[in-house]
Design an enzyme around this catalytic site. Structure first.
Site, PDB file in Angstrom:
ATOM      1  CE  LYS A 104      45.439 -22.997 -35.591  1.00 13.97           C
ATOM      2  NZ  LYS A 104      44.233 -22.598 -36.235  1.00 13.97           N
ATOM      3  CD1 TRP A 122      47.573  -8.347 -29.545  1.00 17.02           C
ATOM      4  CD2 TRP A 122      46.893  -6.618 -30.802  1.00 17.02           C
ATOM      5  NE1 TRP A 122      47.959  -8.580 -30.840  1.00 17.02           N
ATOM      6  CE2 TRP A 122      47.555  -7.548 -31.637  1.00 17.02           C
ATOM      7  CE3 TRP A 122      46.393  -5.455 -31.375  1.00 17.02           C
ATOM      8  CZ2 TRP A 122      47.716  -7.353 -33.004  1.00 17.02           C
ATOM      9  CZ3 TRP A 122      46.549  -5.257 -32.737  1.00 17.02           C
ATOM     10  CH2 TRP A 122      47.192  -6.211 -33.536  1.00 17.02           C
ATOM     11  CD  GLU A 132      47.109 -19.477 -35.324  1.00 18.76           C
ATOM     12  OE1 GLU A 132      46.267 -20.339 -35.553  1.00 18.76           O
ATOM     13  OE2 GLU A 132      46.809 -18.307 -35.041  1.00 18.76           O
ATOM     14  CE  LYS A 136      40.023 -18.043 -29.385  1.00 20.26           C
ATOM     15  NZ  LYS A 136      40.609 -19.165 -30.128  1.00 20.26           N
ATOM     16  CD  GLU A 140      43.031 -23.868 -39.276  1.00 23.33           C
ATOM     17  OE1 GLU A 140      43.100 -22.806 -39.916  1.00 23.33           O
ATOM     18  OE2 GLU A 140      42.969 -23.905 -38.039  1.00 23.33           O
ATOM     19  CB  CYS A 143      42.754  -4.317 -24.774  1.00 23.40           C
ATOM     20  SG  CYS A 143      43.793  -3.376 -25.882  1.00 23.40           S
ATOM     21  NE  ARG A 148      38.903  -9.273 -25.287  1.00 24.86           N
ATOM     22  CZ  ARG A 148      37.797  -9.485 -25.972  1.00 24.86           C
ATOM     23  NH1 ARG A 148      37.113 -10.582 -25.763  1.00 24.86           N
ATOM     24  NH2 ARG A 148      37.378  -8.606 -26.856  1.00 24.86           N
ATOM     25  CG  HIS A 199      50.681 -24.093 -61.929  1.00 25.99           C
ATOM     26  ND1 HIS A 199      50.734 -24.131 -63.302  1.00 25.99           N
ATOM     27  CD2 HIS A 199      49.826 -25.076 -61.550  1.00 25.99           C
ATOM     28  CE1 HIS A 199      49.921 -25.081 -63.744  1.00 25.99           C
ATOM     29  NE2 HIS A 199      49.359 -25.663 -62.694  1.00 25.99           N
ATOM     30  CG  ASN A 220      39.099  -3.548 -26.467  1.00 27.03           C
ATOM     31  OD1 ASN A 220      40.002  -3.476 -27.306  1.00 27.03           O
ATOM     32  ND2 ASN A 220      38.224  -4.533 -26.443  1.00 27.03           N
ATOM     33  N   GLY A 221      39.941  -0.542 -28.074  1.00 25.95           N
ATOM     34  CA  GLY A 221      39.476   0.011 -29.351  1.00 25.95           C
ATOM     35  C   GLY A 221      40.503   0.969 -29.913  1.00 25.95           C
TER      36      GLY A 221
HETATM   37  C1  AGP Z   1      43.236 -18.804 -36.046  1.00 29.02           C
HETATM   38  O1  AGP Z   1      43.929 -19.703 -35.273  1.00 29.02           O
HETATM   39  C2  AGP Z   1      43.396 -17.403 -35.676  1.00 29.02           C
HETATM   40  N1  AGP Z   1      43.121 -17.205 -34.308  1.00 29.02           N
HETATM   41  C3  AGP Z   1      42.769 -16.406 -36.635  1.00 29.02           C
HETATM   42  O2  AGP Z   1      43.133 -16.685 -37.937  1.00 29.02           O
HETATM   43  C4  AGP Z   1      41.232 -16.250 -36.558  1.00 29.02           C
HETATM   44  O3  AGP Z   1      40.607 -17.353 -37.122  1.00 29.02           O
HETATM   45  C5  AGP Z   1      40.823 -14.966 -37.299  1.00 29.02           C
HETATM   46  O4  AGP Z   1      41.405 -13.884 -36.638  1.00 29.02           O
HETATM   47  C6  AGP Z   1      39.341 -14.791 -37.395  1.00 29.02           C
HETATM   48  O5  AGP Z   1      38.759 -14.765 -36.132  1.00 29.02           O
HETATM   49  P1  AGP Z   1      37.203 -14.936 -35.934  1.00 29.02           P
HETATM   50  O6  AGP Z   1      36.842 -16.315 -36.350  1.00 29.02           O
HETATM   51  O7  AGP Z   1      36.970 -14.701 -34.484  1.00 29.02           O
HETATM   52  O8  AGP Z   1      36.540 -13.919 -36.807  1.00 29.02           O
END
Ligand code: AGP
Length: 617
Positions: A493, A78, A496, A612, A489, A2, A27, A512, A102-103
């Site tokens: 992308k 969140w 997500e 994030k 990657e 959060c 966040r 496979h 937060n937590g």
């Molecule tokens: C990638 O676009 C995501 N935001 C996610 O996979 C991210 O890389 C992952 O949560 C790890 O985050 P960090 O690099 O802050 O540890």
């Protein structure tokens, strides 16, 4: 995960909180709220499910009490405990106590039982609200706000940060950091600001204090004082002068932060390179002396541990560390590694990679292995983040603030960091071998900029392919060697931000199993620049083409054979050392995902269900 912001001073608090929450919205964005202290010392709360705009609308037009308020707290959520409803949104009220959190309070069930037995009636499903009742009871028994928070906080299990106010002490805001990050600063005009990260604070000052775990901060109109949570004794925390500028926090004319951040990659690469190179040396890959270098040089094998995009960065790092430095490397998902019984050998070093520096699983791994006296390193983009405390030493990438939830420039700067570390180790072990790589590396940011500026070739090819393929029922991204992590990657992308099913595969693996999925509704994105793996990848491509998939090729301009096999073609005309091709492939898959997401009308910068920094397990 959060976002937390608190302000007390002389300026209008509500607009500061809303502006701060806007900066923190990446966040968490399933609900939000603010609380402000009125002239009479009462606290008013405004909160809503959904995006921040909902409370902005509710607070508009502002009433007199709101305009005059100079103290308040705000939150973007969140959801962990309880659905993302208005009732569960923060701030929460428990009598005269109002708080944001937060937590995760891990012992919340036991606390809830106790609180209900004492006659309180929590209104939300959250763990957060319970903390308010604990503080309330302490204040009712005669303690002040700060002492009540201090006494109560020690009862919480788990990683938590809170910011608390009380109508009984309306000139005080109390914050605690224990796990989840909390940054504080004195407002140069008097007063103080607290936030989950430095971004809301940069508007006022670049001088910030990253609180340590177990710090309690008391903020008043006179500024901040920091105390040890357990002993209650005052502690001295040094401030850090940040080099992030506030203009980096705006979209700069781009429609989305993500697009802006894709285009910032050349600068971020230069900054990361400059940040780690020894500027006095002309010898390739000579890195500035720092504690991490020594640990790295003594390693005989390396475990790279990360999540998500950072994990793919680590996978790419493995190719380079093995190829250039001949270093044995294991790449591990933090969430798995932390519950395994890994075998370490003398000389093992564990490197946690986390752009945010706050990912719970990655931090837990570092904490655990460090307790067994295994040397640990971190790679992060955020100075003052938790990884700095959890690792023996940290290497910083210099991507600058990344606001789009999808990692872009933070990923390519991780790649740059791995190349620099690989080159450094290779130079020591194989002097002479790395000169060619370094001379291409120096030109790399410029070449990436040229690629991104190629509107009529590269950019147009991507947008045409995105338009034609946006409605495919599924995507496979395939590649070999250096292109394989970028295929993974690319698929991440697309998932997500466009919510389209996509998978990344090593090109040799398709036959496979996954090849059974291939039909004309599927798109295969093949990453096959001219390198040592290109011919093998082309053979794999023929196999899927024969089964009717649409093919989008990303390869070296002029590779006509490959281009002819593809239905759509994204050319890369920049020529460089084959190790560096991931730096060109990455913007291609980023922009492809971006364009498809825009066509699908998703919220590119704040994709659903994501946050994030993933500060929970
Ligand atoms: C990638 O676009 C995501 N935001 C996610 O996979 C991210 O890389 C992952 O949560 C790890 O985050 P960090 O690099 O802050 O540890």
């Amino acid at each position: 995960m959060c976002g937390i912001v608190g302000y007390i001073g002389t300026r209008p608090a509500v607009s500061i909180l809303l502006q701060g929450l806007k900066r923190l919205e990446y966040r968490g964005y399933d609900s939000s709220g603010v609380a402000f202290v009125t002239e009479g010392g009462k606290v008013e709360i405004c909160k809503s499910e959904g995006k921040l705009e909902n409370i902005q609308k509710l607070l508009n037009p502002p009433g007199q009490a709101q305009l005059k308020a100079t103290c308040g707290i705000g939150h973007t959520r969140w959801a962990t405990h309880g659905k993302p409803t208005t009732q569960n949104a923060h701030p929460h009220r428990a009598g005269h106590v109002v708080l944001i959190h937060n937590g995760i309070i891990e012992n919340y069930q036991e606390l809830k039982k106790e609180i209900i037995e004492r006659g309180h009636k929590p209104l939300s499903e959250t763990d957060s609200e319970l903390f308010g009742f604990l503080v309330l009871d302490e204040m009712e028994s005669g303690l002040g706000l700060a002492d009540s928070v201090r006494k109560t906080f020690t009862r919480l299990q788990g990683g938590n940060s809170v910011v608390v106010m009380s109508e009984k002490e309306s000139g005080v805001v109390v914050g605690v950091r224990n796990g989840s990050p909390l940054v504080v600063a004195n407002d140069p005009e008097g007063g103080a600001i607290l936030a989950s990260d430095a971004q809301p604070i940069l508007e006022f000052t670049r001088k910030v204090i990253f609180l340590e775990h177990g710090d309690l901060v008391v903020a008043t109109k006179d500024g901040i004082e920091v105390f040890d949570l357990v002993s209650g004794k005052k502690v001295d925390r040094k401030s850090t002068e940040l080099d992030w500028s506030v203009d980096k926090l705006d979209k700069g004319g781009y429609p989305h932060y993500m697009l802006k951040e894709i285009y910032e990659q050349p600068t971020a690469l230069v900054d990361t390179m400059n940040g780690i190179l020894d500027k006095m040396s002309t010898v390739p890959f000579t890195l500035a002396q720092q504690p991490g270098i020594q640990i790295l040089e003594q390693a005989s094998e390396i475990h790279l541990v990360a999540c998500g995009t950072s994990y793919y960065g680590a996978m790419e790092g493995k190719y380079w560390l093995e190829t250039w430095a001949r270093m044995p490397v294991h790449v591990e998902l933090a969430s798995e590694f932390r519950y395994r019984k890994p075998v370490f050998r003398p000389g093992s070093v564990v490197i946690g990679i986390s752009q945010s520096g706050e990912t719970a699983d990655t931090l837990a791994v570092l904490r655990e292995v460090r307790s067994h006296k295994i040397p640990t390193l971190g790679i992060t983009n955020v100075r003052g983040s938790s990884i700095v405390r959890e690792a023996d030493a940290v290497f910083f990438t210099s991507a600058g603030p990344e606001i789009g939830v999808a990692a872009t420039k933070s990923f390519t700067t991780q790649l740059m960091m791995f190349l620099m570390l690989s080159g450094h180790l290779a130079k020591k072990r194989n002097p002479g071998m790395v000169d060619e790589l370094f001379s291409d590396l120096v030109h790399l940011p410029h070449l990436v900029a040229l690629l991104l500026e190629d509107e009529s070739g590269f950019r147009k090819a991507i947008s045409s392919a995105a338009k034609a393929l946006a409605n495919s029922t599924g995507f496979f991204f395939i590649g070999r060697g250096y292109s394989f992590p970028i295929a993974l990657e690319g698929a991440l992308k697309l998932k997500e931000i466009a919510y389209v099913h996509a998978e990344g595969y090593a090109a040799g693996e398709l036959k496979h199993g996954p090849i059974a999925m291939i039909d004309p509704s599927i798109t295969v994105v093949v990453l096959a620049p001219k390198d040592q793996w290109r011919d093998k990848t082309v053979s794999n491509l023929e196999e899927v083409k024969a089964r009717g998939a649409k093919i989008l090729g990303i390869g070296t301009a002029g590779d006509h054979l490959l281009e002819r096999l593809c239905d759509y073609w994204i050319p890369i005309s920049q020529s460089t050392h084959e190790s560096l091709m991931p730096f060109f492939l990455t913007p291609a898959v980023q922009l492809l995902s971006y364009d498809i997401a825009v066509l699908h009308g998703t919220d590119v910068d704040k994709p659903r269900n994501l946050a994030k920094s993933v500060t929970v397990e």
